[in-house]
Design a protein around this motif. Structure first.
Motif, short mmCIF file in Angstrom:
data_model
loop_
_atom_site.label_atom_id
_atom_site.label_comp_id
_atom_site.label_asym_id
_atom_site.label_seq_id
_atom_site.Cartn_x
_atom_site.Cartn_y
_atom_site.Cartn_z
N TYR A 49 0.84 -1.19 0.00
CA TYR A 49 0.00 0.00 0.00
C TYR A 49 0.88 1.25 0.00
O TYR A 49 1.69 1.45 0.92
CB TYR A 49 -0.91 0.03 1.23
CG TYR A 49 -1.73 -1.23 1.42
CD1 TYR A 49 -3.03 -1.32 0.94
CD2 TYR A 49 -1.19 -2.33 2.09
CE1 TYR A 49 -3.78 -2.47 1.12
CE2 TYR A 49 -1.92 -3.49 2.28
CZ TYR A 49 -3.22 -3.56 1.79
OH TYR A 49 -3.96 -4.71 1.97
N HIS A 50 0.72 2.10 -1.01
CA HIS A 50 1.39 3.40 -1.08
C HIS A 50 0.35 4.48 -0.78
O HIS A 50 -0.72 4.50 -1.40
CB HIS A 50 1.97 3.67 -2.47
CG HIS A 50 3.02 2.69 -2.90
ND1 HIS A 50 4.35 2.89 -2.68
CD2 HIS A 50 2.90 1.49 -3.53
CE1 HIS A 50 5.05 1.88 -3.17
NE2 HIS A 50 4.19 1.01 -3.68
N GLN A 51 0.66 5.38 0.15
CA GLN A 51 -0.29 6.44 0.48
C GLN A 51 0.40 7.80 0.49
O GLN A 51 1.45 7.97 1.10
CB GLN A 51 -0.93 6.18 1.85
CG GLN A 51 -1.96 7.24 2.25
CD GLN A 51 -2.72 6.86 3.50
OE1 GLN A 51 -3.59 6.00 3.46
NE2 GLN A 51 -2.38 7.48 4.61
N PHE A 52 -0.24 8.78 -0.18
CA PHE A 52 0.24 10.16 -0.24
C PHE A 52 -0.82 11.05 0.40
O PHE A 52 -2.00 10.97 0.04
CB PHE A 52 0.48 10.59 -1.68
CG PHE A 52 1.43 9.71 -2.44
CD1 PHE A 52 2.79 10.02 -2.49
CD2 PHE A 52 0.98 8.56 -3.09
CE1 PHE A 52 3.67 9.21 -3.19
CE2 PHE A 52 1.86 7.75 -3.78
CZ PHE A 52 3.21 8.08 -3.82
N SER A 53 -0.41 11.91 1.33
CA SER A 53 -1.37 12.74 2.06
C SER A 53 -0.94 14.20 2.06
O SER A 53 0.25 14.51 2.19
CB SER A 53 -1.49 12.27 3.52
OG SER A 53 -1.85 10.91 3.60
N LEU A 54 -1.92 15.10 1.92
CA LEU A 54 -1.70 16.54 2.01
C LEU A 54 -2.73 17.14 2.95
O LEU A 54 -3.86 16.63 3.05
CB LEU A 54 -1.85 17.21 0.63
CG LEU A 54 -0.87 16.82 -0.47
CD1 LEU A 54 -1.32 17.45 -1.79
CD2 LEU A 54 0.54 17.25 -0.12
N ARG A 55 -2.38 18.21 3.63
CA ARG A 55 -3.36 18.92 4.42
C ARG A 55 -2.98 20.39 4.52
O ARG A 55 -1.81 20.77 4.49
CB ARG A 55 -3.53 18.30 5.80
CG ARG A 55 -2.31 18.38 6.70
CD ARG A 55 -2.38 19.59 7.59
NE ARG A 55 -1.42 19.59 8.67
CZ ARG A 55 -0.83 20.68 9.12
NH1 ARG A 55 -1.10 21.86 8.56
NH2 ARG A 55 0.02 20.64 10.12
N GLU A 56 -4.01 21.27 4.63
CA GLU A 56 -3.84 22.71 4.76
C GLU A 56 -4.72 23.21 5.91
O GLU A 56 -5.90 22.86 5.97
CB GLU A 56 -4.24 23.44 3.47
CG GLU A 56 -3.46 23.00 2.24
CD GLU A 56 -4.01 21.76 1.58
OE1 GLU A 56 -3.21 20.91 1.13
OE2 GLU A 56 -5.26 21.63 1.54
N TYR A 57 -4.13 24.01 6.81
CA TYR A 57 -4.86 24.57 7.95
C TYR A 57 -4.86 26.09 7.86
O TYR A 57 -3.82 26.70 7.60
CB TYR A 57 -4.19 24.22 9.29
CG TYR A 57 -4.23 22.78 9.70
CD1 TYR A 57 -4.99 21.83 9.03
CD2 TYR A 57 -3.48 22.36 10.79
CE1 TYR A 57 -5.00 20.51 9.43
CE2 TYR A 57 -3.49 21.04 11.21
CZ TYR A 57 -4.24 20.13 10.52
OH TYR A 57 -4.25 18.82 10.93
N TYR A 58 -5.99 26.70 8.14
CA TYR A 58 -6.07 28.15 8.32
C TYR A 58 -6.72 28.40 9.68
O TYR A 58 -7.88 28.04 9.89
CB TYR A 58 -6.87 28.82 7.21
CG TYR A 58 -6.86 30.33 7.33
CD1 TYR A 58 -5.78 31.07 6.86
CD2 TYR A 58 -7.92 31.02 7.93
CE1 TYR A 58 -5.75 32.45 6.98
CE2 TYR A 58 -7.89 32.40 8.05
CZ TYR A 58 -6.80 33.11 7.58
OH TYR A 58 -6.76 34.48 7.71
N HIS A 59 -5.98 29.00 10.59
CA HIS A 59 -6.45 29.19 11.96
C HIS A 59 -7.15 30.55 12.09
O HIS A 59 -6.51 31.60 12.06
CB HIS A 59 -5.27 29.11 12.92
CG HIS A 59 -4.47 27.85 12.78
ND1 HIS A 59 -4.89 26.64 13.30
CD2 HIS A 59 -3.29 27.60 12.15
CE1 HIS A 59 -4.00 25.71 13.01
NE2 HIS A 59 -3.02 26.26 12.31
N LEU A 60 -8.47 30.51 12.22
CA LEU A 60 -9.25 31.73 12.41
C LEU A 60 -8.99 32.31 13.79
O LEU A 60 -9.10 33.53 14.00
CB LEU A 60 -10.74 31.45 12.24
CG LEU A 60 -11.17 31.00 10.83
CD1 LEU A 60 -12.65 30.66 10.84
CD2 LEU A 60 -10.88 32.08 9.81
#
Length: 392
Positions: free
Chosen positions: A321-332
Protein backbone atom coordinates in the motif's frame (compact mmCIF):
# COMPACT_ATOMS: atom_id res chain seq x y z
CA UNK A 1 -29.91 33.86 73.04
CA UNK A 2 -26.93 35.53 74.64
CA UNK A 3 -25.14 38.41 73.04
CA UNK A 4 -21.91 36.36 73.10
CA UNK A 5 -23.45 33.49 71.13
CA UNK A 6 -24.93 35.93 68.62
CA UNK A 7 -21.47 37.32 67.96
CA UNK A 8 -19.88 33.88 67.60
CA UNK A 9 -22.26 32.66 64.88
CA UNK A 10 -21.22 35.24 62.20
CA UNK A 11 -17.59 34.55 63.10
CA UNK A 12 -18.09 30.79 62.66
CA UNK A 13 -19.88 31.35 59.34
CA UNK A 14 -17.04 33.54 58.10
CA UNK A 15 -14.48 30.90 59.10
CA UNK A 16 -16.48 28.23 57.28
CA UNK A 17 -16.63 30.35 54.15
CA UNK A 18 -12.85 30.86 54.28
CA UNK A 19 -12.26 27.11 54.62
CA UNK A 20 -14.64 26.34 51.73
CA UNK A 21 -12.96 29.01 49.62
CA UNK A 22 -9.51 27.56 50.32
CA UNK A 23 -10.71 24.04 49.41
CA UNK A 24 -12.29 25.19 46.15
CA UNK A 25 -9.13 27.07 45.22
CA UNK A 26 -7.22 23.77 45.38
CA UNK A 27 -9.73 21.88 43.25
CA UNK A 28 -10.55 22.37 39.58
CA UNK A 29 -13.06 20.68 37.29
CA UNK A 30 -13.30 21.75 33.66
CA UNK A 31 -15.64 20.99 30.80
CA UNK A 32 -13.82 20.67 27.49
CA UNK A 33 -14.36 19.30 24.01
CA UNK A 34 -14.06 19.56 20.24
CA UNK A 35 -16.50 19.66 17.33
CA UNK A 36 -15.40 18.94 13.76
CA UNK A 37 -17.19 18.37 10.46
CA UNK A 38 -16.29 18.32 6.76
CA UNK A 39 -17.77 17.91 3.31
CA UNK A 40 -16.08 14.79 1.98
CA UNK A 41 -15.55 13.40 -1.51
CA UNK A 42 -14.40 9.82 -2.20
CA UNK A 43 -13.89 8.66 -5.75
CA UNK A 44 -14.62 5.00 -4.94
CA UNK A 45 -16.29 3.50 -1.87
CA UNK A 46 -16.93 -0.19 -2.53
CA UNK A 47 -17.43 0.60 -6.20
CA UNK A 48 -19.16 3.99 -6.21
CA UNK A 49 -18.17 7.62 -5.66
CA UNK A 50 -19.66 9.45 -2.70
CA UNK A 51 -20.12 13.01 -1.38
CA UNK A 52 -21.16 13.23 2.26
CA UNK A 53 -20.60 14.92 5.62
CA UNK A 54 -17.96 13.27 7.81
CA UNK A 55 -17.29 14.42 11.36
CA UNK A 56 -14.13 14.01 13.43
CA UNK A 57 -11.44 14.47 10.78
CA UNK A 58 -9.07 17.05 12.24
CA UNK A 59 -10.20 16.30 15.81
CA UNK A 60 -12.58 13.62 17.01
CA UNK A 61 -15.85 15.26 18.08
CA UNK A 62 -16.10 14.79 21.86
CA UNK A 63 -16.76 16.37 25.22
CA UNK A 64 -15.32 15.64 28.61
CA UNK A 65 -14.92 16.48 32.27
CA UNK A 66 -11.41 16.76 33.65
CA UNK A 67 -10.61 17.32 37.32
CA UNK A 68 -7.69 17.82 39.67
CA UNK A 69 -7.50 18.21 43.45
CA UNK A 70 -4.31 19.32 45.18
CA UNK A 71 -3.71 16.95 48.12
CA UNK A 72 -0.56 18.69 49.33
CA UNK A 73 3.08 17.65 49.30
CA UNK A 74 3.22 17.72 45.51
CA UNK A 75 0.42 15.13 45.18
CA UNK A 76 -2.86 15.58 43.31
CA UNK A 77 -5.89 13.43 42.61
CA UNK A 78 -6.92 13.50 38.94
CA UNK A 79 -9.70 12.15 36.75
CA UNK A 80 -10.84 12.40 33.13
CA UNK A 81 -14.19 11.35 31.60
CA UNK A 82 -14.44 11.71 27.82
CA UNK A 83 -17.33 10.87 25.48
CA UNK A 84 -17.29 10.81 21.69
CA UNK A 85 -20.29 11.62 19.53
CA UNK A 86 -21.38 11.93 15.91
CA UNK A 87 -21.77 15.65 15.20
CA UNK A 88 -24.09 15.01 12.24
CA UNK A 89 -26.62 12.86 14.13
CA UNK A 90 -25.99 13.64 17.80
CA UNK A 91 -25.58 9.93 18.52
CA UNK A 92 -22.92 8.52 20.83
CA UNK A 93 -19.99 7.20 18.80
CA UNK A 94 -20.15 3.85 20.64
CA UNK A 95 -23.52 2.37 21.53
CA UNK A 96 -23.81 1.47 25.19
CA UNK A 97 -20.67 3.36 26.21
CA UNK A 98 -21.15 6.84 27.64
CA UNK A 99 -17.49 7.66 28.28
CA UNK A 100 -16.27 5.55 25.38
CA UNK A 101 -13.03 7.42 24.78
CA UNK A 102 -11.58 7.82 28.28
CA UNK A 103 -12.62 7.21 31.88
CA UNK A 104 -9.91 7.07 34.52
CA UNK A 105 -8.93 8.21 38.00
CA UNK A 106 -5.51 8.39 39.61
CA UNK A 107 -2.78 10.10 41.58
CA UNK A 108 -0.08 12.42 40.29
CA UNK A 109 3.10 13.42 42.11
CA UNK A 110 5.61 15.98 40.92
CA UNK A 111 8.62 13.71 41.49
CA UNK A 112 7.11 10.19 41.73
CA UNK A 113 5.05 10.19 38.51
CA UNK A 114 1.42 9.40 37.67
CA UNK A 115 -0.64 6.28 38.37
CA UNK A 116 -4.09 5.96 36.75
CA UNK A 117 -6.78 3.26 36.57
CA UNK A 118 -9.69 2.80 34.15
CA UNK A 119 -10.31 2.92 30.39
CA UNK A 120 -7.27 4.56 28.82
CA UNK A 121 -5.04 4.99 25.79
CA UNK A 122 -1.94 2.83 25.64
CA UNK A 123 1.57 4.19 26.24
CA UNK A 124 2.21 2.82 22.72
CA UNK A 125 -0.21 5.39 21.29
CA UNK A 126 0.37 8.22 23.76
CA UNK A 127 4.14 8.35 23.26
CA UNK A 128 4.50 7.50 19.55
CA UNK A 129 1.17 8.44 17.91
CA UNK A 130 1.67 12.22 18.31
CA UNK A 131 4.92 11.96 16.30
CA UNK A 132 3.33 10.34 13.22
CA UNK A 133 1.11 11.40 10.33
CA UNK A 134 -1.96 10.62 12.43
CA UNK A 135 -1.23 13.78 14.40
CA UNK A 136 0.43 16.11 11.89
CA UNK A 137 -1.64 15.13 8.82
CA UNK A 138 -4.82 13.99 10.71
CA UNK A 139 -5.83 10.36 11.13
CA UNK A 140 -8.70 10.59 8.63
CA UNK A 141 -6.31 10.82 5.67
CA UNK A 142 -2.83 10.72 7.23
CA UNK A 143 -2.98 7.60 9.42
CA UNK A 144 -1.19 4.60 7.97
CA UNK A 145 -3.55 2.61 5.68
CA UNK A 146 -6.54 1.32 7.63
CA UNK A 147 -4.77 2.55 10.80
CA UNK A 148 -3.15 -0.89 10.68
CA UNK A 149 -0.79 -0.04 13.53
CA UNK A 150 -3.30 1.72 15.81
CA UNK A 151 -1.36 4.99 15.95
CA UNK A 152 -4.56 7.02 15.53
CA UNK A 153 -6.25 6.20 18.86
CA UNK A 154 -8.53 3.37 17.70
CA UNK A 155 -7.01 1.21 20.47
CA UNK A 156 -8.42 1.84 23.93
CA UNK A 157 -7.98 -0.43 26.91
CA UNK A 158 -10.47 -1.34 29.65
CA UNK A 159 -9.52 -2.30 33.22
CA UNK A 160 -6.06 -0.84 32.78
CA UNK A 161 -3.39 0.39 35.17
CA UNK A 162 -0.90 2.92 33.77
CA UNK A 163 2.21 4.32 35.43
CA UNK A 164 4.09 7.21 33.80
CA UNK A 165 7.34 8.61 35.15
CA UNK A 166 8.17 12.29 35.34
CA UNK A 167 10.48 13.56 32.58
CA UNK A 168 14.18 13.36 33.51
CA UNK A 169 16.47 15.37 31.20
CA UNK A 170 13.80 15.04 28.51
CA UNK A 171 13.38 11.27 28.92
CA UNK A 172 10.08 9.76 30.07
CA UNK A 173 8.68 6.21 30.34
CA UNK A 174 5.20 4.74 30.63
CA UNK A 175 3.89 1.23 31.35
CA UNK A 176 0.43 -0.36 31.16
CA UNK A 177 -1.12 -3.65 32.21
CA UNK A 178 -4.81 -4.42 31.81
CA UNK A 179 -6.54 -7.25 33.68
CA UNK A 180 -9.29 -9.16 31.88
CA UNK A 181 -10.55 -10.69 35.12
CA UNK A 182 -11.03 -14.18 33.69
CA UNK A 183 -11.02 -16.63 36.60
CA UNK A 184 -8.29 -19.25 36.29
CA UNK A 185 -6.65 -17.58 33.30
CA UNK A 186 -5.32 -14.12 34.10
CA UNK A 187 -3.39 -13.83 30.82
CA UNK A 188 -6.34 -14.27 28.45
CA UNK A 189 -7.77 -10.99 27.27
CA UNK A 190 -5.06 -8.94 28.97
CA UNK A 191 -3.08 -6.06 27.46
CA UNK A 192 0.55 -5.06 27.97
CA UNK A 193 2.25 -1.88 26.74
CA UNK A 194 5.40 0.08 27.40
CA UNK A 195 6.94 3.18 25.80
CA UNK A 196 9.82 5.65 25.98
CA UNK A 197 9.78 9.30 24.88
CA UNK A 198 12.60 11.82 24.56
CA UNK A 199 12.04 15.54 23.99
CA UNK A 200 14.88 18.05 23.86
CA UNK A 201 14.53 21.33 21.99
CA UNK A 202 13.84 20.64 18.32
CA UNK A 203 14.14 16.84 18.73
CA UNK A 204 11.35 14.44 19.72
CA UNK A 205 11.77 10.64 19.67
CA UNK A 206 9.47 7.81 20.74
CA UNK A 207 9.53 4.01 20.80
CA UNK A 208 6.83 1.64 22.06
CA UNK A 209 5.50 -1.92 22.37
CA UNK A 210 1.93 -3.23 22.63
CA UNK A 211 0.46 -6.72 23.01
CA UNK A 212 -3.30 -7.36 22.88
CA UNK A 213 -4.31 -10.84 24.06
CA UNK A 214 -7.60 -12.34 22.88
CA UNK A 215 -9.95 -13.71 25.52
CA UNK A 216 -10.46 -16.43 22.84
CA UNK A 217 -14.03 -17.39 23.63
CA UNK A 218 -15.13 -16.90 20.02
CA UNK A 219 -13.61 -17.12 16.55
CA UNK A 220 -13.25 -13.35 16.47
CA UNK A 221 -11.48 -10.98 18.86
CA UNK A 222 -13.62 -11.56 21.94
CA UNK A 223 -15.33 -8.39 23.23
CA UNK A 224 -14.49 -9.37 26.83
CA UNK A 225 -10.83 -8.75 25.99
CA UNK A 226 -9.45 -5.59 27.59
CA UNK A 227 -8.23 -4.24 24.25
CA UNK A 228 -10.01 -3.15 21.09
CA UNK A 229 -8.62 -2.19 17.69
CA UNK A 230 -9.75 -0.99 14.29
CA UNK A 231 -10.89 -3.44 11.61
CA UNK A 232 -10.26 -2.60 7.97
CA UNK A 233 -9.95 -4.26 4.57
CA UNK A 234 -6.26 -4.73 5.41
CA UNK A 235 -6.70 -6.89 8.52
CA UNK A 236 -10.26 -8.25 8.42
CA UNK A 237 -8.98 -11.76 7.69
CA UNK A 238 -6.87 -11.76 10.86
CA UNK A 239 -9.19 -10.37 13.58
CA UNK A 240 -9.50 -13.88 15.08
CA UNK A 241 -5.84 -13.72 16.15
CA UNK A 242 -4.84 -15.21 19.51
CA UNK A 243 -2.75 -12.09 20.06
CA UNK A 244 -1.72 -8.93 18.26
CA UNK A 245 1.78 -7.61 18.81
CA UNK A 246 2.88 -4.13 17.73
CA UNK A 247 6.19 -2.25 17.74
CA UNK A 248 6.58 1.36 16.64
CA UNK A 249 9.17 4.12 16.61
CA UNK A 250 8.99 7.72 15.39
CA UNK A 251 10.86 10.97 15.52
CA UNK A 252 10.54 14.61 14.47
CA UNK A 253 12.97 17.50 14.09
CA UNK A 254 12.08 21.17 13.80
CA UNK A 255 14.06 23.65 11.68
CA UNK A 256 12.52 27.06 12.32
CA UNK A 257 9.12 26.95 10.60
CA UNK A 258 9.70 23.47 9.14
CA UNK A 259 9.07 20.19 10.97
CA UNK A 260 10.14 16.87 9.43
CA UNK A 261 9.54 13.37 10.73
CA UNK A 262 9.94 9.66 10.06
CA UNK A 263 8.23 6.61 11.57
CA UNK A 264 8.17 2.81 11.45
CA UNK A 265 5.78 0.15 12.74
CA UNK A 266 5.62 -3.65 12.82
CA UNK A 267 2.31 -5.46 13.46
CA UNK A 268 1.98 -9.23 13.98
CA UNK A 269 -1.28 -11.23 14.04
CA UNK A 270 -0.58 -14.52 15.83
CA UNK A 271 -2.98 -17.45 15.22
CA UNK A 272 -4.46 -19.63 17.96
CA UNK A 273 -6.84 -22.57 18.36
CA UNK A 274 -9.90 -20.46 17.49
CA UNK A 275 -8.30 -18.49 14.66
CA UNK A 276 -9.52 -18.81 11.06
CA UNK A 277 -6.01 -18.39 9.66
CA UNK A 278 -2.97 -20.61 10.20
CA UNK A 279 0.22 -18.56 9.84
CA UNK A 280 1.40 -15.39 11.57
CA UNK A 281 0.66 -12.35 9.40
CA UNK A 282 3.04 -9.39 9.54
CA UNK A 283 2.51 -5.79 8.37
CA UNK A 284 5.47 -3.39 8.19
CA UNK A 285 5.01 0.34 7.57
CA UNK A 286 7.46 3.18 7.03
CA UNK A 287 6.45 6.82 6.76
CA UNK A 288 7.85 10.31 6.31
CA UNK A 289 6.19 13.70 6.79
CA UNK A 290 6.78 17.42 6.75
CA UNK A 291 4.86 20.45 8.06
CA UNK A 292 5.66 24.06 7.14
CA UNK A 293 4.22 27.18 8.78
CA UNK A 294 3.81 29.69 5.95
CA UNK A 295 2.35 32.41 8.22
CA UNK A 296 1.33 32.51 11.90
CA UNK A 297 -2.19 31.45 10.87
CA UNK A 298 -1.60 29.22 7.83
CA UNK A 299 0.41 26.00 7.58
CA UNK A 300 0.63 23.03 5.22
CA UNK A 301 1.70 19.42 5.61
CA UNK A 302 2.54 16.43 3.42
CA UNK A 303 3.36 12.79 4.03
CA UNK A 304 4.04 9.42 2.41
CA UNK A 305 3.76 5.92 3.85
CA UNK A 306 4.44 2.44 2.50
CA UNK A 307 2.88 -0.66 4.05
CA UNK A 308 3.73 -4.23 3.08
CA UNK A 309 2.29 -7.53 4.34
CA UNK A 310 4.03 -10.88 4.68
CA UNK A 311 3.56 -13.85 2.36
CA UNK A 312 1.53 -16.26 4.49
CA UNK A 313 -1.71 -18.24 4.57
CA UNK A 314 -1.45 -19.19 0.90
CA UNK A 315 -0.66 -15.68 -0.33
CA UNK A 316 2.23 -15.56 -2.81
CA UNK A 317 1.86 -11.92 -3.91
CA UNK A 318 1.92 -9.97 -0.64
CA UNK A 319 -0.22 -6.86 -0.24
CA UNK A 320 1.47 -3.46 -0.65
CA UNK A 321 0.00 0.00 0.00
CA UNK A 322 1.39 3.40 -1.08
CA UNK A 323 -0.29 6.44 0.48
CA UNK A 324 0.24 10.16 -0.24
CA UNK A 325 -1.37 12.74 2.06
CA UNK A 326 -1.70 16.54 2.01
CA UNK A 327 -3.36 18.92 4.42
CA UNK A 328 -3.84 22.71 4.76
CA UNK A 329 -4.86 24.57 7.95
CA UNK A 330 -6.07 28.15 8.32
CA UNK A 331 -6.45 29.19 11.96
CA UNK A 332 -9.25 31.73 12.41
CA UNK A 333 -8.33 31.85 16.11
CA UNK A 334 -6.61 29.73 18.74
CA UNK A 335 -9.77 27.63 18.95
CA UNK A 336 -11.22 27.62 15.42
CA UNK A 337 -9.58 26.12 12.32
CA UNK A 338 -10.60 25.78 8.68
CA UNK A 339 -8.93 22.83 6.96
CA UNK A 340 -8.60 20.95 3.69
CA UNK A 341 -7.35 17.36 3.33
CA UNK A 342 -6.40 15.32 0.27
CA UNK A 343 -5.03 11.78 0.07
CA UNK A 344 -4.46 9.07 -2.51
CA UNK A 345 -3.67 5.42 -1.87
CA UNK A 346 -2.66 2.67 -4.29
CA UNK A 347 -2.79 -1.04 -3.42
CA UNK A 348 -1.16 -4.08 -5.04
CA UNK A 349 -1.00 -7.78 -4.26
CA UNK A 350 -3.29 -9.99 -2.19
CA UNK A 351 -4.59 -10.33 1.36
CA UNK A 352 -7.15 -12.43 3.24
CA UNK A 353 -10.82 -11.56 3.08
CA UNK A 354 -13.08 -11.62 6.14
CA UNK A 355 -13.53 -15.40 5.91
CA UNK A 356 -9.86 -16.02 6.69
CA UNK A 357 -7.70 -18.80 5.25
CA UNK A 358 -8.66 -19.73 1.69
CA UNK A 359 -10.44 -16.41 1.12
CA UNK A 360 -7.60 -14.76 -0.80
CA UNK A 361 -8.66 -11.43 -2.33
CA UNK A 362 -7.03 -8.53 -4.15
CA UNK A 363 -5.68 -5.91 -1.76
CA UNK A 364 -8.04 -2.95 -1.58
CA UNK A 365 -6.90 0.59 -0.74
CA UNK A 366 -8.41 2.24 2.35
CA UNK A 367 -7.19 5.81 2.87
CA UNK A 368 -6.10 6.63 6.42
CA UNK A 369 -8.69 5.48 8.93
CA UNK A 370 -11.62 7.24 7.26
CA UNK A 371 -12.28 4.42 4.77
CA UNK A 372 -11.48 1.33 6.86
CA UNK A 373 -14.33 -0.84 5.57
CA UNK A 374 -15.22 1.28 2.52
CA UNK A 375 -12.19 0.43 0.41
CA UNK A 376 -12.07 1.02 -3.31
CA UNK A 377 -13.13 -1.65 -5.81
CA UNK A 378 -10.13 -0.59 -7.91
CA UNK A 379 -6.45 -0.37 -7.01
CA UNK A 380 -6.66 3.36 -6.20
CA UNK A 381 -8.68 5.56 -3.85
CA UNK A 382 -8.79 9.36 -3.52
CA UNK A 383 -10.32 11.26 -0.59
CA UNK A 384 -10.78 15.05 -0.34
CA UNK A 385 -12.27 17.04 2.55
CA UNK A 386 -13.03 20.66 3.40
CA UNK A 387 -14.07 21.29 6.98
CA UNK A 388 -14.09 23.31 10.18
CA UNK A 389 -13.13 22.44 13.75
CA UNK A 390 -13.69 24.27 17.05
CA UNK A 391 -12.04 23.50 20.39
CA UNK A 392 -13.72 24.53 23.64
Amino acid sequence: MSRTRQCRRPAAMAAGMLIAGAASAQTSVSLYGMVDDAITYVNNQNGAKNIYLRQGNLYASKWGLRGREDLGGGTAAIFDLQAGFDLNTGAASSAGLLFNRLSFVGLQHSSAGTLTLGRQYTPYYSFVGPLTGSNFLTGATGAHPGDIDGLDTTIRINNSVVYTTPAYAGLQASFMYALAGIAGSTGKGSTLSGALRYDNGPVSLGAAYLRLNNAARTAGFDPTSTGSFGTSVLNQGYVSARAIEQWAAAGTYTFGNLLVGANYSNVRYEPGANSIFANTAVFNTIGVLGVYKLTPVFDVGAGYSYTTASRANGISDSARYHQFSLREYYHLSKRTTLYALQAYQHANGQTLGKNGAGNIVAASPAVGDSQNLTGSSTSGQFVGMVGMAVVF
